[in-house]
Design a protein around this motif. Structure first.
Motif, PDB file in Angstrom:
ATOM      1  N   ARG A 136      91.352-110.835 -66.372  1.00 11.60           N
ATOM      2  CA  ARG A 136      92.056-110.993 -67.651  1.00 11.60           C
ATOM      3  C   ARG A 136      91.069-111.023 -68.798  1.00 11.60           C
ATOM      4  NH1 ARG A 136      95.739-114.337 -65.332  1.00 11.60           N
ATOM      5  NH2 ARG A 136      94.574-116.206 -65.874  1.00 11.60           N
ATOM      6  N   THR A 137      89.968-111.750 -68.597  1.00 10.17           N
ATOM      7  CA  THR A 137      88.960-111.825 -69.646  1.00 10.17           C
ATOM      8  C   THR A 137      88.441-110.429 -69.973  1.00 10.17           C
ATOM      9  OG1 THR A 137      88.299-113.896 -68.658  1.00 10.17           O
ATOM     10  CG2 THR A 137      86.821-112.978 -70.309  1.00 10.17           C
ATOM     11  N   ASP A 140      90.950-108.431 -71.902  1.00  9.23           N
ATOM     12  CA  ASP A 140      90.995-108.845 -73.305  1.00  9.23           C
ATOM     13  C   ASP A 140      89.918-108.134 -74.095  1.00  9.23           C
ATOM     14  OD1 ASP A 140      93.112-110.435 -73.009  1.00  9.23           O
ATOM     15  OD2 ASP A 140      92.013-112.339 -72.928  1.00  9.23           O
ATOM     16  N   ARG A 144      90.525-105.548 -77.149  1.00 13.51           N
ATOM     17  CA  ARG A 144      89.974-105.789 -78.481  1.00 13.51           C
ATOM     18  C   ARG A 144      89.166-104.579 -78.946  1.00 13.51           C
ATOM     19  NH1 ARG A 144      87.898-110.560 -77.386  1.00 13.51           N
ATOM     20  NH2 ARG A 144      85.767-109.813 -77.382  1.00 13.51           N
TER      21      ARG A 144
END
Lengths: 283, 135
Positions: A136-137, A140, A144
């Motif tokens: 998930r990190t 992200d 971005r």
């Protein structure tokens, strides 16, 4: 199930220090240990925190299902851990190994039977959760970057009084078309430009979707009272457009940006004249 | 229909000016359409300029109304220019699939005026019905 958990709970409470020591030792002794990325003391703090959170969760929860509210604290801790490790450059395996490596010291303290099964389930769930949090990190970060790319890749430039240009680079999808269209229309209003040039030299391929998106932008500009010129159509793209049967007859199209600028200036009442002969032939 | 809900139509020489500053509901739009048709016929206007810079949104009905006005005006021999559409409105219309065919558009009132016959109050040699207001 709950019988197994209560055994784990008792072990965690009574033999905590031994467990912690054994676990940290096991982690440090593992072949893939990244002492270059994390120090022993840091590892010990993280392990200690994990044990505390696990002990509380096991006391509060009656099942090994780690999605319940009793596991919130430990999940949060693992999420944070994954995030820091992801940014430090740990691989997903190395990150999840933190949890999985706890199996060996824990199993050594447990009696055979229900407790072992409960512990396996528990640690597997937590390990998988850690791997997921890691992903998930990373996602992200990718998202971005994608947003930033979209923002960066849509500059609308003012070419002349009343003429703006939008040099498109990269493929056009619906999300990007929306951003492109918004910034183009906004710039048209800001600069009071009646002519907008959309240059597609940097667009690798034009398919029906891209053409549709382009026409959408052209129509929106026309509704506001600005004419669009599409320039930078390479021969290959011209062929594709015709083969696909796309109708661009309502839009002025030019092969190069220079041609488009000339047309735009002519329409705004300007004329480009050469006042001097080129330097090379002047003498 | 009550008077307060009507959009004023201003006459400037051979032009009619309409500035829509409030979000229109359907009845208001229909009233405007009727009023404009009457005024064009009555004044022999050669151009209609509709300023929609005050409109925050346009639905399909208003969009079609704009097309209809342009069509009606054309039948009555007047040009229509819609000016000042906001970017959001343009995007909404395109998303709705309304491209307002046959409607001419301009960025500002100034540019819109330039697209229409000059709004001279003086007599126009091509138009016998024009009032002779010159000295």
């Amino acid at each position: 199930m709950s019988e197994g958990l209560s055994v784990i709970q008792a072990v965690l409470r009574e033999q905590r220090t031994e467990l912690l020591d054994a676990w940290v030792q096991a982690q440090l002794a593992a072949p893939g240990v990244r002492t270059d990325l994390i120090s022993e003391s840091e590892l010990r703090v993280e392990s200690d925190r994990f044990l505390t959170a696990l002990a509380i969760a096991v006391t509060e929860s009656s099942t090994a299902d780690t999605s319940g509210p009793a596991w919130d604290a430990i999940r949060e801790q693992l999420t944070n851990l994954s995030r820091t490790r992801a940014t430090r450059g740990f691989t997903p395996t190395e990150t999840a190994t933190f949890v999985f490596s706890f199996k060996e010291p824990l199993f050594g303290k447990l009696p055979d039977g229900a407790a072992i099964w409960a512990a396996t389930q528990l640690i597997d769930n937590l390990g998988l959760f850690t791997a997921e949090a890691y992903l998930r990190t990373r996602e992200d970060v990718i998202r971005r970057q994608q947003d930033e790319l979209i923002e960066l890749s849509t500059p609308v430039v003012k070419l002349w009084q009343g003429v703006v240009a939008l040099p498109l680079i990269g493929t056009l999808d619906s999300a990007r078309t929306q951003v492109v269209m918004e910034s183009l229309l906004q710039k048209i209003v800001e600069t009071d430009s009646a002519i907008a040039i959309i240059d597609i030299t940097g667009v690798p391929t034009v398919d029906t979707m891209v053409a549709q998106h382009l026409l959408k932008a052209v129509t929106a500009a026309r509704l506001m009272g600005a004419d669009c010129i599409i320039s930078g159509i390479r021969p290959l793209i011209a062929q594709t457009i015709v083969h696909l049967g796309l109708d661009l007859s309502e839009v002025t199209t030019k092969s190069s940006l220079a041609d488009a600028v000339t047309v735009a200036l002519e329409r705004t009442g300007h004329q480009i004249v050469r006042r001097k002969a080129p330097v090379a032939t002047a003498e | 229909m009550d008077r307060v809900n009507r959009i004023p139509i201003l006459k400037l020489g051979h032009l009619l000016l309409v500035s829509i500053q409030v979000d229109m509901h359907d009845r208001m739009a229909l009233a405007l359409q009727e009023d404009l048709a009457e005024r064009i016929a009555e004044t022999g206007a050669r151009g209609v300029l509709i300023d929609i810079s005050g409109l925050e949104f346009i639905d399909s009905f208003i969009g079609r109304m704009l097309s209809d006005i342009a069509g009606i005006a054309r039948v009555l021999d007047a040009d229509t220019v819609v000016v000042g559409m906001r970017p959001v409105v343009a995007i909404t219309l395109v998303d709705l699939g309304l491209t307002l065919p046959g409607v001419r558009t301009a960025l500002t009132v100034e540019r819109g005026m330039a697209m229409l016959p000059a709004p001279t109050v003086d007599e126009d040699p091509g138009d016998e019905e024009a009032e002779t207001a010159g000295p």
